[in-house]
Motif scaffolding. Structure first.
Motif, short mmCIF file in Angstrom:
data_model
loop_
_atom_site.label_atom_id
_atom_site.label_comp_id
_atom_site.label_asym_id
_atom_site.label_seq_id
_atom_site.Cartn_x
_atom_site.Cartn_y
_atom_site.Cartn_z
N LEU B 117 9.47 -5.55 19.77
CA LEU B 117 8.61 -4.45 18.86
C LEU B 117 8.86 -4.97 17.65
N GLU B 118 10.05 -4.06 17.14
CA GLU B 118 8.92 -4.43 15.01
C GLU B 118 9.13 -5.66 14.46
N GLY B 119 9.49 -6.79 15.31
CA GLY B 119 9.11 -8.23 14.73
C GLY B 119 8.66 -9.06 15.77
N ALA B 120 7.59 -8.38 16.47
CA ALA B 120 6.25 -9.07 16.83
C ALA B 120 4.84 -7.86 16.06
N PHE B 121 5.27 -7.27 15.62
CA PHE B 121 3.79 -6.48 14.71
C PHE B 121 4.11 -6.69 13.36
N ARG B 122 5.65 -6.87 12.42
CA ARG B 122 5.39 -7.36 11.54
C ARG B 122 6.41 -8.95 11.25
N PRO B 123 6.24 -9.55 11.15
CA PRO B 123 6.09 -11.16 11.38
C PRO B 123 6.77 -11.16 10.02
N GLY B 124 7.91 -11.83 9.81
CA GLY B 124 8.71 -12.47 9.18
C GLY B 124 9.47 -11.04 8.82
N HIS B 125 9.83 -9.47 8.81
CA HIS B 125 10.40 -8.33 8.55
C HIS B 125 11.71 -8.63 8.58
N PHE B 126 12.47 -8.86 9.70
CA PHE B 126 13.78 -8.87 9.74
C PHE B 126 14.21 -10.18 9.06
N ASP B 127 13.79 -11.15 8.85
CA ASP B 127 14.18 -12.13 7.94
C ASP B 127 13.99 -11.89 6.85
N GLY B 128 13.65 -10.70 5.65
CA GLY B 128 13.11 -10.62 4.76
C GLY B 128 15.20 -9.78 4.80
N VAL B 129 14.73 -8.49 5.61
CA VAL B 129 15.61 -7.94 5.55
C VAL B 129 16.98 -8.22 6.26
#
Lengths: 279, 279
Positions: B117-129
């Motif tokens: 989902l978001e992780g596949a389309f926004r690399p690094g996003h959840f590390d930032g979150v």
């Protein structure tokens, strides 16, 4: 009597009671097989906190070597007796499933300072250290945590992520405790044979001599090369590193123009030893 | 009056005073550009905590796209007026240098649930979150934190690392707040043109219809395919995902045999929209 607690929930309740009374909690994270080095940390915690928790957990996540994990010494009854004699309030000794339950999926990673030295020779080690220490700070809600300078790089890594993640704990580094002959105390020392044990103090002696030579003007690289030759001559093998680094950032220190630390890791028989000293 | 605090040290002192009085602190982490969705979180925090901190920080570490970061709407004066009307105690609005000072080197990463989902389309996003939320929990020492279900995957990620790192905060998910026409409230909605704004509610309508069809027995994959066709027909573009997933682990859900959530991300003009509903 030191109370043994194995569940994080039970620990939380215990700590919540202390906190309601405004008490400051000190924690000493260990992997057990306690020696005087650990006990010096417990004493510092006793002096600087209202309640003291010593954690004993041989953390699989920080072992890069299955054999090292398996051979790591364990003796909880002895540990408990020592902690009791030091007036420690709680021995927190969770099982692996309590620390890493099914579904566990989180890693705390530190870049930069984790890369040289131990990080180069023990892949994943500092991820394991940072992750388990984050957990222990969360579980104990300690206001102060005590670490030995023997693991100098670990101390820097812990200080780094605590500051970076704004964890409300103050990290306190305590001096390395040594045997009378200079050998840094370590739980792994019990695995040395009698002959190896007789050789082991040469590490500290050679490092002290090299530091003294550097202070007297001998070039850093020459002093380190000469020290390596002496260690191999004495019977050590596989010197993984013997380096001079800046005290805080652990950047290579080509000379003594800034505060520096000499750090070493090498093998004696099948035991890996580390040590470090101020220069 | 809502007090504006920009320094972590100042916030710590403020919170320490509250804690000494035994108060429970609630925090609502936001990126500002507040709307009724955020205010519903502030109200929940008000009801369930003694003191409420709303944080406003547009976190560069969770943006994978520089243009999205640059275009992200900011209006602190308006945010402050809204929070004041809700009786929020503190607006914590640190600068980037306060959150990520020189030398910052730590990342909190969650595996598994962050990957689709978001992780596949926004690399690094959840590390930032995960990293910034860890920091905000440390800085605010909140006992409760309030997140919107609009970012369903984010809510699961936050619950995961909080449990994994034993952070002493309870995560509370609150329902998505929608415009009267069904569009999920989002700070990015202000960037929609009038025509796009008229189209936007079709997303929620199509998802609801697909969910209804599934409950009536239409095969999940057929319902999702038909919904995609309707969205493209309505004027949406680049559907990144429109999927049925298990509620908690976010594993693919081929049918309704276990509690499921339908999640979507797609584009309308140059605005990326996300939504999710229970099925």
């Amino acid at each position: 009597m030191t109370e043994v607690i194995r569940s994080a929930d039970e620990l939380r309740e215990k700590v919540a009671g202390w906190k309601r009374s405004g008490m400051l909690v000190g924690v000493v994270p260990t992997m057990g097989a306690l020696h005087d080095g650990h006990l010096s940390l417990a004493r510092a915690a006793r002096e600087q906190s209202d309640r003291v928790i010593v954690t004993v957990f041989v953390n699989p996540m920080q072992f890069n070597n299955a054999s090292d994990l398996e051979k790591y010494p364990r003796d909880e009854a002895h540990d408990l007796a020592l902690l009791d004699s030091e007036g420690v309030d709680v021995l927190f000794a969770p099982g692996v499933d309590e620390v890493y339950p099914d579904g566990f999926a989180t890693t705390v990673s530190v870049s930069g300072i984790t890369e040289p030295l131990e990080g180069a020779f023990r892949p994943g080690h500092f991820d394991g250290v940072a992750t388990v220490c984050s957990k222990l700070f969360g579980m104990t809600q300690a206001g102060r945590a005590f670490f030995g300078e023997k693991d100098w790089q670990q101390l820097q890594v812990v200080q780094r992520f605590v500051r970076d993640l704004n964890i409300p704990v103050r990290i306190i580094g305590c001096p390395t405790i040594r045997e009378e002959d200079g050998l840094a105390m370590s739980s792994r020392n019990v695995r040395l044979s009698a002959t190896e044990r007789a050789t082991a103090p040469v590490l500290h002696a050679v490092m002290q001599a090299a530091a003294s030579d550097m202070r007297a003007g001998k070039p850093v690289q020459t002093a380190l090369m000469d020290a390596q030759a002496e260690l191999l001559e004495a019977g050590f093998r596989d010197i993984e590193y013997l380096e001079l680094r800046t005290v805080e950032g652990l950047r290579p220190a080509p000379d003594l123009s800034q505060p520096a630390r000499m750090l070493a890791a090498l093998w004696l028989g099948d035991v890996r030893l580390i040590d470090n000293i101020a220069v």
